[in-house]
Design a protein around this motif. Structure first.
Motif, short mmCIF file in Angstrom:
data_model
loop_
_atom_site.label_atom_id
_atom_site.label_comp_id
_atom_site.label_asym_id
_atom_site.label_seq_id
_atom_site.Cartn_x
_atom_site.Cartn_y
_atom_site.Cartn_z
N VAL A 262 0.86 -1.19 0.00
CA VAL A 262 0.00 0.00 0.00
C VAL A 262 0.89 1.23 0.00
N HIS A 264 1.31 5.62 -1.02
CA HIS A 264 0.65 6.90 -1.33
C HIS A 264 0.76 7.17 -2.82
N THR A 384 -2.72 1.97 -4.30
CA THR A 384 -3.00 3.22 -3.60
C THR A 384 -4.28 3.04 -2.77
N PRO A 385 -4.51 3.90 -1.77
CA PRO A 385 -5.67 3.70 -0.89
C PRO A 385 -7.00 3.59 -1.64
N ASN A 386 -7.18 4.35 -2.70
CA ASN A 386 -8.46 4.30 -3.41
C ASN A 386 -8.62 3.05 -4.28
N ARG A 388 -7.80 -0.04 -2.96
CA ARG A 388 -7.81 -1.18 -2.04
C ARG A 388 -9.03 -2.08 -2.23
N PRO A 406 1.96 -1.65 4.31
CA PRO A 406 2.13 -0.25 3.92
C PRO A 406 3.62 0.06 3.78
#
Length: 472
Positions: A262, A264, A384-386, A388, A406
């Motif tokens: 994960v 940024h 990236t977080p979006n 997941r 992460p």
């Protein structure tokens, strides 16, 4: 004109058994008859001595599971439905049977005796290269028929007489339409990576080709999955096949590790760059041709020996790039999904999805480039977080439970997982490109750099990084 030889093997008659439904796939109402017991060794198969000598010389001594399970029935002339992931050793599973059963026969001009259909040019060349030494040992003439190269040269090979043809469906269909190839004497037909051929839209062409080969001929179909389109091929063109299943449905193996890293969004390509700069080879996947080209240029400018592979490259370019990667001349191959389709690279221990694949099938095909034939390997996906939620669903569909970590560029745990390191500062590629230090890297200020030069450098880096992020 040569008389058509009889096809050895047991009668199609006999009471068939129904194939068991495979987890996560359609049931297979197509009749399936029991196969012969697996081979304990190559010697017990009764292979020609000259073939065994060649195999020994190449270090092929013990059969892989798919070969042991498939070869007895294939050599006996039975139709085979093989469910096996890429990298399991199935090229020799069908190749040895096909060559042995073609040995001693001679094809007429433009009329091959055996046919291997594969989804991509690279896989066709790979299959041909794998089978060539065994074909030479048995005096079997082998020809490769793919797009992207001279069709006239391929026509000449067929006119001269080719006993076995390895082909992609599109180019073979072109040759048939030009009457440069006739399929009415094809006694043995192999469909390799059948699910991939269907995924790429070749089902109509494959069906049309199968309608033209000898109706009493042998069919060997290999696929990682047995879903709707493959099921259609089996129902329409296989006769009481032996079902051989040697791998898990997901195509995963115990020697393969799966990691989700994960990251940024702003740090994604800096992370990918550090992974690319590791010791050893790595195969990296991105979604688009433009993204592949731009990221490759960035890596080369960073001092990383990288090259691009996608459908926008000519076939000679693609062949040359793969050869350089296999030989170690380049250490990073940046590719679109074209490289996920059956490419075999020895001792490739890391595959990186810089862009997550669209679905579970693409993930498994990409990951199948590592941990082949019992070797170990890792598949790393940058998320990236979006992304997941979509990636969690993809992993669930693939029946894989990855290790989720992460990470940030420059961290020790990134290095521990992937061997990542900072790219060589100030390095220049062989083509003379200046180093590109964008994408989140922070090199130190060069000695004696003027304020004006430093400002110009930072501005150029910011613009270049923005262009790369936009293009990727």
């Amino acid at each position: 004109m040569n008389a058509k030889p009889p096809l050895p093997g047991p009668s199609r008659a006999g009471k068939p058994q129904r194939a068991a439904a495979l987890p996560g796939e359609l049931s297979m109402p197509q009749a399936v008859t029991p196969g012969l017991p697996p081979a304990e060794s190559f010697e017990t198969l009764g292979l020609p001595p000259e073939l065994l000598r060649t195999m020994t010389g190449l270090g092929v001594e013990e059969p892989f599971p798919v070969q042991a399970a498939t070869l007895p029935s294939a050599l006996a002339g039975r139709d085979v439905l093989g469910r096996a992931r890429t990298g399991s050793g199935k090229t020799l599973a069908f190749g040895l049977a096909l060559l042995v059963r073609s040995a001693g026969l001679r094809a007429e001009s433009k009329r091959p005796l055996a046919l291997v259909l594969v989804p991509t040019r690279e896989l066709a060349q790979q299959v041909s290269e794998a089978l060539e030494p065994y074909a030479q040992a048995l005096n079997v003439r082998l020809a490769t028929v793919v797009g992207g190269v001279s069709i006239n040269r391929q026509s000449a090979l067929l006119r001269a007489g080719a006993d076995v043809v390895v082909a992609t469906p599109g180019r073979l269909a072109d040759l048939v339409s030009r009457r440069d190839c006739h399929l009415n004497q094809v006694r043995i037909t192999v469909l390799d990576e059948a699910d991939q051929m269907c995924d790429l839209g070749f089902l109509p062409q494959v069906s049309e080709i199968l309608d033209q080969v000898r109706p009493d001929g042998q069919r060997l179909l290999f696929s990682a999955t047995l879903d709707r389109d493959v099921d259609q091929l089996v129902r329409s063109h296989l006769h009481d096949p032996v079902l051989v299943s040697v791998d898990q449905v997901a195509g995963s193996v115990t020697t393969m590790e799966h990691h989700v890293l994960v990251v940024h969004s702003a740090d994604k390509y800096a992370t990918a760059t550090e992974i690319a700069a590791r010791d050893g080879r790595v195969l990296m996947f991105l979604d688009t041709k433009a993204g592949v080209d731009q990221f490759t240029r960035h890596l080369r400018a960073s001092g990383v020996r990288a090259a691009a592979l996608h459908s926008g490259k000519s076939q000679p370019q693609r062949t040359h790039t793969l050869a350089r990667f296999k030989d170690g001349e380049i250490t990073v191959l940046v590719a679109t999904n074209v490289a996920a389709r059956g490419i075999h690279i020895d001792a490739l221990d890391l595959v990186v999805n810089v862009d997550p694949p669209a679905d579970a099938k693409d993930y498994l095909h990409r990951g199948g480039r590592t941990a082949r034939a019992g070797e170990s390997g890792k598949v790393v996906t940058l998320v990236t977080p979006n992304q997941r939620r979509d990636v969690n669903r993809l992993m669930s569909d693939a029946r894989i439970r990855p290790t989720v970590t992460p990470v940030r560029s420059g961290e020790e745990r990134l290095t521990a997982l992937t061997g990542a390191r900072r790219p060589p500062a100030g390095a220049r590629t062989s083509s003379g490109n200046a180093p590109f230090r964008g994408l989140g890297t922070r090199p130190g200020r060069p000695a004696k750099e003027s304020r004006r030069a430093a400002e110009a450098r930072r501005t150029a880096e910011a613009r270049s990084a923005a262009r790369v992020r936009k293009g990727l």
